[in-house]
Design a protein around this motif. Structure first.
Motif, PDB file in Angstrom:
ATOM      1  N   ILE A  94       0.848  -1.189   0.000  1.00 51.46           N
ATOM      2  CA  ILE A  94       0.000   0.000   0.000  1.00 51.46           C
ATOM      3  C   ILE A  94       0.883   1.238   0.000  1.00 51.46           C
ATOM      4  O   ILE A  94       1.621   1.483   0.958  1.00 51.46           O
ATOM      5  CB  ILE A  94      -0.945  -0.001   1.218  1.00 51.46           C
ATOM      6  N   SER A  95       0.807   2.006  -1.047  1.00 48.98           N
ATOM      7  CA  SER A  95       1.656   3.194  -1.174  1.00 48.98           C
ATOM      8  C   SER A  95       1.004   4.460  -0.653  1.00 48.98           C
ATOM      9  O   SER A  95       1.676   5.480  -0.477  1.00 48.98           O
ATOM     10  CB  SER A  95       2.050   3.392  -2.647  1.00 48.98           C
ATOM     11  N   ALA A  96      -0.303   4.410  -0.391  1.00 48.54           N
ATOM     12  CA  ALA A  96      -1.017   5.600   0.077  1.00 48.54           C
ATOM     13  C   ALA A  96      -0.476   6.059   1.428  1.00 48.54           C
ATOM     14  O   ALA A  96       0.028   5.251   2.224  1.00 48.54           O
ATOM     15  CB  ALA A  96      -2.513   5.308   0.177  1.00 48.54           C
ATOM     16  N   THR A  97      -0.596   7.343   1.701  1.00 49.21           N
ATOM     17  CA  THR A  97      -0.140   7.893   2.976  1.00 49.21           C
ATOM     18  C   THR A  97      -1.283   8.115   3.949  1.00 49.21           C
ATOM     19  O   THR A  97      -1.058   8.338   5.140  1.00 49.21           O
ATOM     20  CB  THR A  97       0.581   9.232   2.749  1.00 49.21           C
ATOM     21  N   GLY A  98      -2.511   8.063   3.458  1.00 52.22           N
ATOM     22  CA  GLY A  98      -3.673   8.258   4.314  1.00 52.22           C
ATOM     23  C   GLY A  98      -4.742   7.232   4.019  1.00 52.22           C
ATOM     24  O   GLY A  98      -4.630   6.437   3.089  1.00 52.22           O
ATOM     25  N   GLY A  99      -5.794   7.265   4.829  1.00 59.27           N
ATOM     26  CA  GLY A  99      -6.890   6.322   4.641  1.00 59.27           C
ATOM     27  C   GLY A  99      -7.008   5.380   5.821  1.00 59.27           C
ATOM     28  O   GLY A  99      -6.389   5.569   6.874  1.00 59.27           O
ATOM     29  N   VAL A 100      -7.820   4.341   5.643  1.00 61.79           N
ATOM     30  CA  VAL A 100      -8.036   3.350   6.689  1.00 61.79           C
ATOM     31  C   VAL A 100      -7.804   1.968   6.105  1.00 61.79           C
ATOM     32  O   VAL A 100      -7.959   1.746   4.903  1.00 61.79           O
ATOM     33  CB  VAL A 100      -9.458   3.440   7.279  1.00 61.79           C
ATOM     34  N   VAL A 101      -7.430   1.038   6.975  1.00 61.95           N
ATOM     35  CA  VAL A 101      -7.116  -0.310   6.516  1.00 61.95           C
ATOM     36  C   VAL A 101      -7.750  -1.340   7.447  1.00 61.95           C
ATOM     37  O   VAL A 101      -7.737  -1.179   8.675  1.00 61.95           O
ATOM     38  CB  VAL A 101      -5.587  -0.522   6.431  1.00 61.95           C
ATOM     39  N   ALA A 102      -8.325  -2.367   6.858  1.00 59.96           N
ATOM     40  CA  ALA A 102      -8.861  -3.501   7.603  1.00 59.96           C
ATOM     41  C   ALA A 102      -7.955  -4.699   7.372  1.00 59.96           C
ATOM     42  O   ALA A 102      -7.418  -4.874   6.276  1.00 59.96           O
ATOM     43  CB  ALA A 102     -10.275  -3.818   7.142  1.00 59.96           C
ATOM     44  N   VAL A 103      -7.782  -5.502   8.399  1.00 61.59           N
ATOM     45  CA  VAL A 103      -7.072  -6.779   8.264  1.00 61.59           C
ATOM     46  C   VAL A 103      -8.084  -7.868   8.568  1.00 61.59           C
ATOM     47  O   VAL A 103      -8.716  -7.870   9.631  1.00 61.59           O
ATOM     48  CB  VAL A 103      -5.867  -6.871   9.213  1.00 61.59           C
ATOM     49  N   TYR A 167      -2.083   5.049   9.201  1.00 54.53           N
ATOM     50  CA  TYR A 167      -0.837   5.462   9.851  1.00 54.53           C
ATOM     51  C   TYR A 167      -0.622   4.723  11.165  1.00 54.53           C
ATOM     52  O   TYR A 167       0.526   4.457  11.560  1.00 54.53           O
ATOM     53  CB  TYR A 167      -0.821   6.979  10.072  1.00 54.53           C
ATOM     54  N   VAL A 168      -1.733   4.361  11.852  1.00 52.85           N
ATOM     55  CA  VAL A 168      -1.618   3.648  13.125  1.00 52.85           C
ATOM     56  C   VAL A 168      -1.052   2.253  12.901  1.00 52.85           C
ATOM     57  O   VAL A 168      -0.119   1.819  13.603  1.00 52.85           O
ATOM     58  CB  VAL A 168      -2.984   3.565  13.830  1.00 52.85           C
ATOM     59  N   LEU A 169      -1.586   1.542  11.911  1.00 55.60           N
ATOM     60  CA  LEU A 169      -1.095   0.178  11.667  1.00 55.60           C
ATOM     61  C   LEU A 169       0.353   0.207  11.203  1.00 55.60           C
ATOM     62  O   LEU A 169       1.144  -0.664  11.572  1.00 55.60           O
ATOM     63  CB  LEU A 169      -1.979  -0.528  10.630  1.00 55.60           C
ATOM     64  N   ARG A 170       0.716   1.212  10.424  1.00 50.17           N
ATOM     65  CA  ARG A 170       2.118   1.331  10.003  1.00 50.17           C
ATOM     66  C   ARG A 170       3.032   1.560  11.203  1.00 50.17           C
ATOM     67  O   ARG A 170       4.102   0.949  11.304  1.00 50.17           O
ATOM     68  CB  ARG A 170       2.263   2.474   8.995  1.00 50.17           C
ATOM     69  N   MET A 171       2.622   2.421  12.109  1.00 48.61           N
ATOM     70  CA  MET A 171       3.424   2.665  13.310  1.00 48.61           C
ATOM     71  C   MET A 171       3.539   1.397  14.144  1.00 48.61           C
ATOM     72  O   MET A 171       4.609   1.078  14.672  1.00 48.61           O
ATOM     73  CB  MET A 171       2.803   3.793  14.135  1.00 48.61           C
ATOM     74  N   ALA A 172       2.436   0.654  14.265  1.00 49.08           N
ATOM     75  CA  ALA A 172       2.445  -0.578  15.053  1.00 49.08           C
ATOM     76  C   ALA A 172       3.420  -1.594  14.470  1.00 49.08           C
ATOM     77  O   ALA A 172       4.146  -2.280  15.210  1.00 49.08           O
ATOM     78  CB  ALA A 172       1.040  -1.170  15.120  1.00 49.08           C
TER      79      ALA A 172
END
Length: 237
Positions: A94-103, A167-172
């Protein structure tokens, strides 16, 4: 706000006693993984789907897509030795810098539209959303002195999709031991973020054994006609 879903399909089929990975086993005539992906496409056709498969399974998956006329847009990522590595590999596509992500677990094909919608809505409001259900069975915990009762009202059964601001999941996943975590919410919590639980749906079972697949077939048969029985549905945008 852009939405992404990372669908982790790392099954091998050992507990199913099948000759193929469980995510490729038939549910209502097609691989159950296709139903899982369709659930998110039905919710929002613009959701970007990332499918994480173990190394060596991409060829079989592509063959199944051709066989079943499955054209839902998605990006493939290669799985790793642990679930954490697999999710990280999906996240890296995922190259986007914003948005939301579900796993989401690939072996949960009966996730409801309401469960998906609530998770994404909470993530879009800045929360880290995890679907869960209360327990109905009595519980006992094992300790050094034997066993003792555990108050079931203090416990929840956790499901997926687990939804986060991107951004939260990336930080995690910057945590040095990310590969040892089996639950994304645990990793996000470890990074210092609060978790918001919301009510999932009872049909959203994880298929791990033959009984689960039989149950999913029964549940799917009682769902809205057409959602799980369309054999030649096209997804071209």
């Amino acid at each position: 706000m852009e939405r992404f879903v990372i669908i982790v399909a790392g099954g091998t089929g050992q507990r199913m006693g099948a000759g193929i990975p469980k995510q490729f086993l038939p549910l209502c005539g097609r691989p159950l993984l296709m139903h899982t992906m369709e659930a998110f496409h039905r919710f929002d056709a613009k959701t970007r789907v990332v499918l994480v498969l173990p190394a060596g399974q991409a060829v079989l998956w592509n063959e199944l897509c051709t066989l079943h006329g499955f054209t839902l847009p998605h990006k493939l990522a290669e799985g790793g030795e642990t679930r954490g590595i697999s999710v990280r590999n999906g996240l890296d596509t995922i190259s986007a810098t914003g948005g939301v992500v579900a796993v989401h677990d690939g072996a949960r094909p009966l996730v409801s539209q309401e469960t998906i919608a609530t998770g994404f809505a909470l993530a879009e409001s800045g929360k880290n959303a995890v679907p869960a259900l209360p327990l109905t069975d009595s519980l006992r915990i094992i300790d050094g002195n034997g066993t003792r009762a555990l108050d079931r009202t203090l416990v929840r059964r956790v499901q997926t999709p687990q939804c986060f601001p991107l951004y939260v999941l990336r930080m995690a996943y910057d945590h040095p031991d990310f590969m040892h975590f089996t639950d994304d919410a645990q990793l996000v919590e470890k990074a210092g973020f609060a978790i918001t639980l919301y009510e999932g749906n009872a049909e959203n079972i994880k298929i791990t054994a033959p009984f689960d697949l039989k149950l999913a077939g029964l549940l799917a048969g009682g769902m809205t006609p057409g959602l799980l029985s369309q054999q030649n549905r096209q997804y071209d945008e």
